[in-house]
Design a protein around this motif. Structure first.
Motif, PDB file in Angstrom:
ATOM      1  N   ALA A  12      99.127  17.103  91.265  1.00 29.41           N
ATOM      2  CA  ALA A  12      98.022  17.856  92.259  1.00 29.41           C
ATOM      3  C   ALA A  12      96.606  17.348  92.004  1.00 29.41           C
ATOM      4  N   ALA A  13      96.450  16.170  92.452  1.00 27.41           N
ATOM      5  CA  ALA A  13      95.046  15.287  92.434  1.00 27.41           C
ATOM      6  C   ALA A  13      94.100  16.017  93.228  1.00 27.41           C
ATOM      7  N   PHE A  14      93.658  17.049  92.630  1.00 25.40           N
ATOM      8  CA  PHE A  14      92.772  17.990  93.652  1.00 25.40           C
ATOM      9  C   PHE A  14      91.546  17.249  94.150  1.00 25.40           C
ATOM     10  N   ALA A  15      90.892  16.755  93.413  1.00 26.46           N
ATOM     11  CA  ALA A  15      89.478  15.832  93.806  1.00 26.46           C
ATOM     12  C   ALA A  15      90.132  14.838  95.100  1.00 26.46           C
ATOM     13  N   ALA A  16      91.185  14.158  94.920  1.00 23.39           N
ATOM     14  CA  ALA A  16      91.435  13.107  95.670  1.00 23.39           C
ATOM     15  C   ALA A  16      91.693  13.811  97.003  1.00 23.39           C
ATOM     16  N   VAL A  17      92.543  14.923  96.895  1.00 22.59           N
ATOM     17  CA  VAL A  17      93.141  15.899  98.050  1.00 22.59           C
ATOM     18  C   VAL A  17      91.902  16.318  98.890  1.00 22.59           C
ATOM     19  N   VAL A  18      90.882  16.774  98.100  1.00 20.24           N
ATOM     20  CA  VAL A  18      89.826  17.257  98.956  1.00 20.24           C
ATOM     21  C   VAL A  18      88.744  16.062  99.628  1.00 20.24           C
ATOM     22  N   ALA A  19      88.873  15.046  98.964  1.00 12.51           N
ATOM     23  CA  ALA A  19      87.963  13.993  99.480  1.00 12.51           C
ATOM     24  C   ALA A  19      88.671  13.451 100.694  1.00 12.51           C
ATOM     25  N   PHE A  20      90.147  13.509 100.746  1.00 17.51           N
ATOM     26  CA  PHE A  20      90.783  13.087 102.076  1.00 17.51           C
ATOM     27  C   PHE A  20      90.605  13.970 102.926  1.00 17.51           C
ATOM     28  N   ALA A  21      90.509  15.463 102.968  1.00 19.47           N
ATOM     29  CA  ALA A  21      90.458  16.437 103.687  1.00 19.47           C
ATOM     30  C   ALA A  21      88.781  16.236 104.498  1.00 19.47           C
ATOM     31  N   ALA A  22      87.789  15.655 103.577  1.00 18.94           N
ATOM     32  CA  ALA A  22      86.516  15.623 104.142  1.00 18.94           C
ATOM     33  C   ALA A  22      86.503  14.523 105.184  1.00 18.94           C
ATOM     34  N   THR A  23      86.964  13.237 105.033  1.00 22.26           N
ATOM     35  CA  THR A  23      87.160  12.319 105.935  1.00 22.26           C
ATOM     36  C   THR A  23      88.161  12.570 106.963  1.00 22.26           C
ATOM     37  N   ALA A  24      89.238  13.214 106.728  1.00 21.16           N
ATOM     38  CA  ALA A  24      90.314  13.510 107.652  1.00 21.16           C
ATOM     39  C   ALA A  24      89.719  14.621 108.877  1.00 21.16           C
ATOM     40  N   LEU A  25      89.064  15.555 108.409  1.00 18.50           N
ATOM     41  CA  LEU A  25      88.406  16.577 109.550  1.00 18.50           C
ATOM     42  C   LEU A  25      87.667  15.819 110.564  1.00 18.50           C
ATOM     43  N   LYS A  62      95.416  19.504 112.436  1.00 18.98           N
ATOM     44  CA  LYS A  62      94.217  18.796 112.642  1.00 18.98           C
ATOM     45  C   LYS A  62      94.393  17.706 111.545  1.00 18.98           C
ATOM     46  N   GLN A  63      94.686  18.002 110.358  1.00 20.92           N
ATOM     47  CA  GLN A  63      94.924  17.029 109.410  1.00 20.92           C
ATOM     48  C   GLN A  63      96.153  16.182 109.412  1.00 20.92           C
ATOM     49  N   VAL A  64      97.224  16.718 109.865  1.00 17.02           N
ATOM     50  CA  VAL A  64      98.511  15.832 110.388  1.00 17.02           C
ATOM     51  C   VAL A  64      98.147  14.768 111.346  1.00 17.02           C
ATOM     52  N   LEU A 283      97.431  22.985  99.130  1.00 16.46           N
ATOM     53  CA  LEU A 283      96.932  21.686  99.375  1.00 16.46           C
ATOM     54  C   LEU A 283      97.217  21.109 100.909  1.00 16.46           C
ATOM     55  N   ILE A 284      96.231  21.655 101.657  1.00 18.38           N
ATOM     56  CA  ILE A 284      96.552  21.238 103.075  1.00 18.38           C
ATOM     57  C   ILE A 284      96.523  19.779 103.490  1.00 18.38           C
ATOM     58  N   PRO A 285      95.628  19.000 102.969  1.00 19.17           N
ATOM     59  CA  PRO A 285      95.731  17.496 103.065  1.00 19.17           C
ATOM     60  C   PRO A 285      96.995  16.901 102.465  1.00 19.17           C
ATOM     61  N   ASP A 286      97.432  17.231 101.506  1.00 20.30           N
ATOM     62  CA  ASP A 286      98.490  16.804 101.003  1.00 20.30           C
ATOM     63  C   ASP A 286      99.690  17.044 101.665  1.00 20.30           C
ATOM     64  N   LEU A 287      99.730  18.206 102.214  1.00 20.04           N
ATOM     65  CA  LEU A 287     100.970  18.617 102.942  1.00 20.04           C
ATOM     66  C   LEU A 287     100.948  17.711 104.278  1.00 20.04           C
ATOM     67  N   ALA A 288      99.748  17.661 104.846  1.00 19.83           N
ATOM     68  CA  ALA A 288      99.765  16.865 106.175  1.00 19.83           C
ATOM     69  C   ALA A 288     100.290  15.526 105.893  1.00 19.83           C
ATOM     70  N   LYS A 289      99.841  15.017 104.782  1.00 21.55           N
ATOM     71  CA  LYS A 289     100.217  13.453 104.520  1.00 21.55           C
ATOM     72  C   LYS A 289     101.680  13.424 104.306  1.00 21.55           C
TER      73      LYS A 289
END
Length: 331
Positions: A12-25, A62-64, A283-289
Motif C-alpha cells: 500500500a504505497a499510499f503516498a505514491a497512490v495519492v500523487a498519482f491521483a493528483a495528476t490523474a484527476l 475518471k481515474q480509469v 485506494l482508488i488510483p491503485d484500483l483504477a490502474k
C-alpha cells in the motif's frame, strides 16, 4: 507455481497512490479517452459499473480513464449504467462487443444474466474480467480485500466499545448485502468479531444506501434504545445511520459508526470527528490502474491478471492520511 486464482497485492504505497491521483484527476475526461499515437498496438478496454450515479464509481471512472491515458496505448470505454439497470448494462456491453473491444471489465448487475454475453465475448477473442472478485470463467479480476475491510472496522469498533463502555450494556447493528456474496467479508468479519467479543448485534439487514440506513437504524433505536455501534457495508448505509442518531439527539461521543469504501461524504463525516469514526477506504488510483494493467495482461498473456487493491482505515486519529484520501476525489 502460481495458479489462476492467486491474487496479487502490491504494498500500500499510499503516498505514491495519492500523487498519482493528483495528476490523474487533472488529466482525465468523461466518456472515453485515447492514449497517444505511435503505439504498435492500441488496446480498447471497456469498464462497466452498475451504480454509475455513486460518487465512488464516478471518481473511479475518471481515474480509469486517466490510467489509460497514462499507459499511452489504451482507449477506455465507459458506460452510463445507473441504479443497477441490467438492460442498460447489457446494451452497453453489446455495443462494446460490436466494436471488438479487446477487454471488458464488469461488475455485473446479475452475473447469470450476463453469462451468455461473456461466452460470446470470449468466443470472439474479447477478454472478460470481473470486478470485485474473480470467477472460474473469467479471464482475470480486479477488486479489493473485503475481509480486510471488515476486519479493520470491526477491530476499531471493538476497541472503542471496550474503552467507552467497559461495563457493556449497549448493542450493535451491521448492514449486509447478501446478494453480493463477494462482499461478504464486510459483514461477516464484524459479525464474527462482535460475537466473540460479546457485543450483541440486534439488527442485521441488507442495506447499501442512505435511505434504508436511516430507516433501519430508526427502527432499531425504537426497539433497542441502547444501540450505540453501527457498521455499514458501505459509507452510504452508515451515513443514513448517522442521520438517525443525529435526529434522535443522541450524544455523538457515545456512538460509534463505521462505513466502508471511503467515499468523500464518508471521509468528511470522519473528519467532522463526531459519531462517524472510521471508514475502510479503497485506494482508488491503485484500483483504477489495476483495471488497465490486468486487462492488458489478459490480452497479451503476460503478467498478473488477478489483483486486489489494499484498503486502509481512515480515522480522525490520522488527519494527514484522511486528507490524502479525500484528495482522491479532487476538489
Amino acid at each position: 507455481m502460481r495458479n489462476r486464482f492467486t491474487t496479487f497485492r502490491r504494498p500500500a504505497a499510499f503516498a505514491a497512490v495519492v500523487a498519482f491521483a493528483a495528476t490523474a484527476l487533472s488529466a482525465c475526461s468523461s466518456g472515453s479517452a485515447t492514449g497517444s499515437s505511435g503505439c504498435a498496438k492500441q488496446y480498447t478496454i471497456g469498464f462497466s459499473h452498475p451504480v454509475g450515479e455513486s460518487e465512488f464509481a464516478a471518481a473511479l471512472k475518471k481515474q480509469v480513464t486517466a490510467a489509460g491515458v497514462k499507459q499511452g496505448c489504451v482507449k477506455v470505454l465507459l458506460d452510463n449504467t445507473q441504479a443497477s439497470n441490467l438492460e442498460s448494462q447489457r446494451a452497453t456491453i453489446e455495443s462494446w462487443m460490436a466494436q471488438k473491444a479487446d477487454a471488458i471489465v464488469v461488475l455485473a448487475v446479475d452475473a447469470t444474466a450476463l453469462d451468455g454475453l461473456r461466452e460470446q465475448a470470449q468466443a470472439q477473442g474479447t477478454k472478460w474480467l470481473t470486478y470485485a472478485g474473480g470467477t472460474k470463467t473469467s479471464d482475470g479480476s480486479v477488486g479489493f480485500d473485503n475481509v480486510q475491510s471488515g476486519d479493520l472496522v470491526a477491530k476499531d469498533a471493538i476497541a472503542w466499545w471496550k474503552k467507552t463502555y467497559p461495563q457493556g450494556g449497549v448493542t450493535a447493528e451491521v448492514t449486509t448485502l447478501t446478494p453480493l456474496v463477494g462482499f461478504k467479508g464486510r459483514w461477516e468479519e464484524p459479525l464474527k468479531q462482535f460475537s466473540a467479543a460479546g457485543l450483541d448485534v440486534v439488527s442485521k439487514q441488507d442495506c447499501a444506501d442512505q435511505e434504508c440506513g436511516l430507516q433501519i437504524t430508526e427502527d432499531a433505536l425504537r426497539q433497542h434504545p441502547n444501540l450505540r455501534v453501527v457498521v455499514g457495508i458501505n459509507d452510504d448505509a452508515a451515513i443514513g445511520a448517522l442521520k438517525a442518531f443525529t435526529n434522535k439527539g443522541i450524544d455523538p461521543s457515545k456512538v460509534y459508526i463505521a462505513g466502508q469504501d471511503g467515499t468523500r461524504e464518508g471521509l468528511e463525516a470522519v473528519k467532522a470527528a463526531g459519531a462517524y469514526r472510521s471508514s475502510a477506504a479503497i485506494l482508488i488510483p491503485d484500483l483504477a490502474k489495476s483495471i488497465i494493467d490486468n486487462s492488458i495482461a489478459a490480452i497479451t498473456g503476460k503478467g498478473s491478471t488477478d489483483y486486489e487493491t489494499p484498503v486502509v482505515l481512515a480515522t480522525a486519529r490520522d488527519p494527514k492520511q484522511l486528507d490524502q484520501l479525500i484528495q482522491q476525489y479532487g476538489k
